[in-house]
Design a protein around this motif. Sequence first.
Motif, PDB file in Angstrom:
ATOM      1  N   LEU A 109       3.435 -22.227   3.416  1.00 40.63           N
ATOM      2  CA  LEU A 109       4.313 -23.394   3.306  1.00 40.63           C
ATOM      3  C   LEU A 109       5.577 -23.068   2.516  1.00 40.63           C
ATOM      4  CD1 LEU A 109       1.578 -26.114   2.700  1.00 40.63           C
ATOM      5  CD2 LEU A 109       3.122 -25.996   4.671  1.00 40.63           C
ATOM      6  N   LEU A 110       5.435 -22.276   1.473  1.00 41.44           N
ATOM      7  CA  LEU A 110       6.614 -21.864   0.714  1.00 41.44           C
ATOM      8  C   LEU A 110       7.565 -21.046   1.581  1.00 41.44           C
ATOM      9  CD1 LEU A 110       5.066 -20.841  -2.737  1.00 41.44           C
ATOM     10  CD2 LEU A 110       6.535 -22.798  -2.288  1.00 41.44           C
ATOM     11  N   LEU A 111       6.997 -20.152   2.380  1.00 42.22           N
ATOM     12  CA  LEU A 111       7.828 -19.303   3.238  1.00 42.22           C
ATOM     13  C   LEU A 111       8.503 -20.090   4.354  1.00 42.22           C
ATOM     14  CD1 LEU A 111       5.595 -16.117   3.608  1.00 42.22           C
ATOM     15  CD2 LEU A 111       7.623 -16.403   2.184  1.00 42.22           C
ATOM     16  N   SER A 112       7.930 -21.234   4.713  1.00 42.52           N
ATOM     17  CA  SER A 112       8.500 -22.016   5.812  1.00 42.52           C
ATOM     18  C   SER A 112       9.884 -22.551   5.470  1.00 42.52           C
ATOM     19  CB  SER A 112       7.569 -23.186   6.169  1.00 42.52           C
ATOM     20  OG  SER A 112       7.595 -24.175   5.150  1.00 42.52           O
ATOM     21  N   ALA A 120      17.741  -7.311   1.883  1.00 40.52           N
ATOM     22  CA  ALA A 120      19.002  -7.369   1.153  1.00 40.52           C
ATOM     23  C   ALA A 120      18.854  -8.075  -0.203  1.00 40.52           C
ATOM     24  CB  ALA A 120      20.054  -8.098   1.982  1.00 40.52           C
ATOM     25  N   CYS A 121      17.655  -8.475  -0.548  1.00 44.08           N
ATOM     26  CA  CYS A 121      17.436  -9.261  -1.763  1.00 44.08           C
ATOM     27  C   CYS A 121      17.388  -8.362  -2.996  1.00 44.08           C
ATOM     28  CB  CYS A 121      16.133 -10.055  -1.648  1.00 44.08           C
ATOM     29  SG  CYS A 121      15.798 -11.111  -3.074  1.00 44.08           S
ATOM     30  N   SER A 122      17.943  -8.837  -4.087  1.00 42.29           N
ATOM     31  CA  SER A 122      17.957  -8.071  -5.330  1.00 42.29           C
ATOM     32  C   SER A 122      16.559  -7.841  -5.883  1.00 42.29           C
ATOM     33  CB  SER A 122      18.799  -8.795  -6.391  1.00 42.29           C
ATOM     34  OG  SER A 122      18.213 -10.045  -6.719  1.00 42.29           O
ATOM     35  N   ARG A 123      15.607  -8.664  -5.488  1.00 42.90           N
ATOM     36  CA  ARG A 123      14.255  -8.539  -6.011  1.00 42.90           C
ATOM     37  C   ARG A 123      13.293  -7.889  -5.017  1.00 42.90           C
ATOM     38  NH1 ARG A 123      12.949 -11.905 -10.305  1.00 42.90           N
ATOM     39  NH2 ARG A 123      10.905 -10.891 -10.186  1.00 42.90           N
ATOM     40  N   ASN A 124      13.815  -7.331  -3.943  1.00 43.81           N
ATOM     41  CA  ASN A 124      12.947  -6.662  -2.975  1.00 43.81           C
ATOM     42  C   ASN A 124      12.167  -5.552  -3.674  1.00 43.81           C
ATOM     43  OD1 ASN A 124      11.771  -5.901  -0.526  1.00 43.81           O
ATOM     44  ND2 ASN A 124      13.462  -4.540   0.012  1.00 43.81           N
ATOM     45  N   GLY A 125      10.857  -5.617  -3.605  1.00 48.92           N
ATOM     46  CA  GLY A 125      10.015  -4.646  -4.286  1.00 48.92           C
ATOM     47  C   GLY A 125       9.545  -5.099  -5.650  1.00 48.92           C
ATOM     48  N   SER A 126      10.183  -6.144  -6.204  1.00 51.37           N
ATOM     49  CA  SER A 126       9.737  -6.672  -7.504  1.00 51.37           C
ATOM     50  C   SER A 126       9.630  -8.196  -7.461  1.00 51.37           C
ATOM     51  CB  SER A 126      10.705  -6.258  -8.622  1.00 51.37           C
ATOM     52  OG  SER A 126      11.986  -6.829  -8.418  1.00 51.37           O
ATOM     53  N   CYS A 127       9.479  -8.724  -6.263  1.00 51.02           N
ATOM     54  CA  CYS A 127       9.408 -10.175  -6.057  1.00 51.02           C
ATOM     55  C   CYS A 127       7.949 -10.628  -6.141  1.00 51.02           C
ATOM     56  CB  CYS A 127      10.004 -10.529  -4.696  1.00 51.02           C
ATOM     57  SG  CYS A 127       9.743 -12.238  -4.196  1.00 51.02           S
ATOM     58  N   GLU A 128       7.674 -11.597  -6.978  1.00 58.31           N
ATOM     59  CA  GLU A 128       6.302 -12.065  -7.142  1.00 58.31           C
ATOM     60  C   GLU A 128       5.791 -12.770  -5.890  1.00 58.31           C
ATOM     61  OE1 GLU A 128       5.450 -14.015 -10.944  1.00 58.31           O
ATOM     62  OE2 GLU A 128       7.235 -13.050 -11.779  1.00 58.31           O
ATOM     63  N   LEU A 129       6.670 -13.469  -5.194  1.00 65.20           N
ATOM     64  CA  LEU A 129       6.282 -14.119  -3.936  1.00 65.20           C
ATOM     65  C   LEU A 129       5.911 -13.064  -2.903  1.00 65.20           C
ATOM     66  CD1 LEU A 129       6.084 -16.775  -2.266  1.00 65.20           C
ATOM     67  CD2 LEU A 129       8.494 -16.409  -1.649  1.00 65.20           C
ATOM     68  N   GLU A 147      -0.726  -9.422  -1.071  1.00 62.22           N
ATOM     69  CA  GLU A 147      -2.082  -9.479  -1.615  1.00 62.22           C
ATOM     70  C   GLU A 147      -2.990 -10.390  -0.782  1.00 62.22           C
ATOM     71  OE1 GLU A 147      -4.011 -11.613  -5.512  1.00 62.22           O
ATOM     72  OE2 GLU A 147      -2.250 -10.353  -5.856  1.00 62.22           O
ATOM     73  N   LEU A 148      -2.447 -11.505  -0.318  1.00 61.45           N
ATOM     74  CA  LEU A 148      -3.261 -12.488   0.388  1.00 61.45           C
ATOM     75  C   LEU A 148      -3.139 -12.394   1.905  1.00 61.45           C
ATOM     76  CD1 LEU A 148      -2.629 -15.431  -2.060  1.00 61.45           C
ATOM     77  CD2 LEU A 148      -4.827 -14.352  -1.623  1.00 61.45           C
ATOM     78  N   GLY A 149      -2.468 -11.372   2.373  1.00 59.16           N
ATOM     79  CA  GLY A 149      -2.413 -11.133   3.807  1.00 59.16           C
ATOM     80  C   GLY A 149      -1.607 -12.151   4.590  1.00 59.16           C
ATOM     81  N   VAL A 150      -0.534 -12.641   4.004  1.00 55.65           N
ATOM     82  CA  VAL A 150       0.326 -13.598   4.706  1.00 55.65           C
ATOM     83  C   VAL A 150       1.303 -12.802   5.564  1.00 55.65           C
ATOM     84  CG1 VAL A 150       1.993 -15.476   4.467  1.00 55.65           C
ATOM     85  CG2 VAL A 150       0.105 -15.264   2.847  1.00 55.65           C
ATOM     86  N   ASP A 151       0.980 -12.698   6.850  1.00 50.77           N
ATOM     87  CA  ASP A 151       1.806 -11.877   7.738  1.00 50.77           C
ATOM     88  C   ASP A 151       2.107 -12.596   9.047  1.00 50.77           C
ATOM     89  OD1 ASP A 151      -0.683 -11.908   8.828  1.00 50.77           O
ATOM     90  OD2 ASP A 151      -0.994  -9.735   8.796  1.00 50.77           O
ATOM     91  N   ASP A 152       1.987 -13.930   9.027  1.00 54.83           N
ATOM     92  CA  ASP A 152       2.261 -14.681  10.257  1.00 54.83           C
ATOM     93  C   ASP A 152       3.347 -15.726  10.011  1.00 54.83           C
ATOM     94  OD1 ASP A 152      -0.868 -16.289   9.612  1.00 54.83           O
ATOM     95  OD2 ASP A 152       1.104 -16.988   8.998  1.00 54.83           O
ATOM     96  N   THR A 153       3.659 -16.489  11.004  1.00 53.40           N
ATOM     97  CA  THR A 153       4.720 -17.499  10.921  1.00 53.40           C
ATOM     98  C   THR A 153       4.166 -18.880  11.251  1.00 53.40           C
ATOM     99  OG1 THR A 153       5.311 -17.014  13.221  1.00 53.40           O
ATOM    100  CG2 THR A 153       6.524 -15.839  11.494  1.00 53.40           C
TER     101      THR A 153
END
Length: 583
Positions: free
Chosen positions: A92-95, A103-112, A118-124
């Motif tokens: 829901l957050l990703l929606s 291009a995000c400054s936090r790519n690789g260090s983003c908690e989201l 970690e939770l396998g969120v790989d769909d839309t």
Amino acid sequence: MVNIKINGIEYAVEEGTTILEACRQNGIRIPTLCWLKDINAIGACRICVVEMTGARSLVASCVYPLSKFDEGKNILTHSPAVLQSRKMTLQLLLSDHNMDCLACSRNGSCELQELCKELGVDDTTFFEGEKNEYDIDYSSKHMFRDNNKCIHCRRCIAACDKLQGIGVIGANNRGFKTSIDCAFDLDLAETACVSCGQCITACPTGALAEKDDTDKVWDALADPEKVVVVQTAPAVRASLGEAFGYPMGTPVEGKMVAALRRLGFNAVFDTNFGADLTIMEESHEFLDRVTNGGVLPMITSCSPGWIRFCEAYFPEFIPNLSSCKSPQQMNGAITKTYWAKKMGIDPKNIVSVSVMPCTAKKFEIGREDQSAAGVPDVDISITTRELVKMINRAGLRFRDLPDEVADSPLGNGTGAAVIFGATGGVMEAALRTAVWKLTGEAADSPVEFKDVRGVEGIKTAEYKVGDLTVKVAVVSGLANAKKFLTQVKNGEVECHFIEIMACPGGCVNGGGQVIQPADVRNFTDIRAERAKALYSLDDANKLRKSHESPDVKEVYENFLGEPGSHIAHEILHTSYKASHLSK
């Protein structure tokens, strides 16, 4: 004690402990997004939910204190229902999230991003439908706000309000149209934001970030007509290593210098030199005020976030501010005057770069009365995080670099200078020299003033120095500054000398430092760990008092004359004025 079960295993925990903390104490990590210990326990994001015996629905573990009524209950931290709930929350957050991760400054260090992995969120699942779109706020000099990446965790609000006592951001509108903005949808530059950057380090995503000035540095380095010099603040060396796998609190000064040389800088200086100059001028100014009836208490001026706060919120204390420039600005000013003359370089051809733990330094370099040589003392200020980007972009294997030393004379500093990065450090350094000046006991005068050390937000101490009794205070975090200055104004506290740092814990916890996720910052005192690095460098330094520095002595003998001289004032001092936003 309360006897409970976690995933069927029995534990005894102290009454009042939250479920999240109880699990952590017993080796179980529950993921969080909105929770920041002590300042943002609101149970809003629902990532930390658990199942609990007798509960009608899933429970937010961060805000559920265990009591005698929970005796014998079983808590499930990763049941199918819990994992499915967390996954759906992320979907829901990703929606309503800008998925421009590359291009995000936090790519690789983003908690989201990490939680989705970690939770396998790989769909839309919920990507179809209405989506909010926001203009990015680039109005401020030090940072930008991108609400397209905001998840409404409110951690930035808590940092701004509870840590700093400022509260220039909050939740506007309601429901799906909720956004984290300034009042009346003003741009950030139109508010009394002090540029401290604490909201950036609190943000779990790339919704808040400092303005990236690394391209300006790359362009300068590529210009054959320019002499590009760099200085590094004391606190940077206490945080930089974390980005390259070193344990928190590991000083990496030598490798940092080596990296800067390999990036192409013509000279690598150390802001410690400017810190020593600051002590020479500031201690002289303090003693002059004490002996000649000047305005007291005198308040330090090293932290630009604090200076901006004073000008906006407490303009009546402007006469109390030390007129000394910050160490960054002093180093820049000496570079473009003394060093430029010594090297035969036109100051206009020098590009002065600083690496700072602070986003407010980006604002400070553009302040009025900061141009000793007729050009800005410092041209470009980048954060610790921006330096990490440059090192990575250049392909430098940081851990494999040799340990090197900065260039003389502006690359040398005493132990007094390096502790500037920790709250209480400026005060302790000033006392080391002030006591020497008053007593003349060069060999026997005290080195350590431990009463002003530590991460407490407000510390007071009293010292007998010769015939004087000096009452001092050390304050970090602007909410604490507001509280303490109000007491001073009301006559409830008497002080002669006050150190104030905008960021809680001082520069080691600055808004431009390497960002640690909530999982770390909630359970580790980052401020204390990084401060240890600076105090260890102080302990190891043969010179621990600013007035003992041979390079500082040389600058005064050959250029400045003496502390407080006319030329020293022209080059090393500045002025302040009430903000147009002050009440």
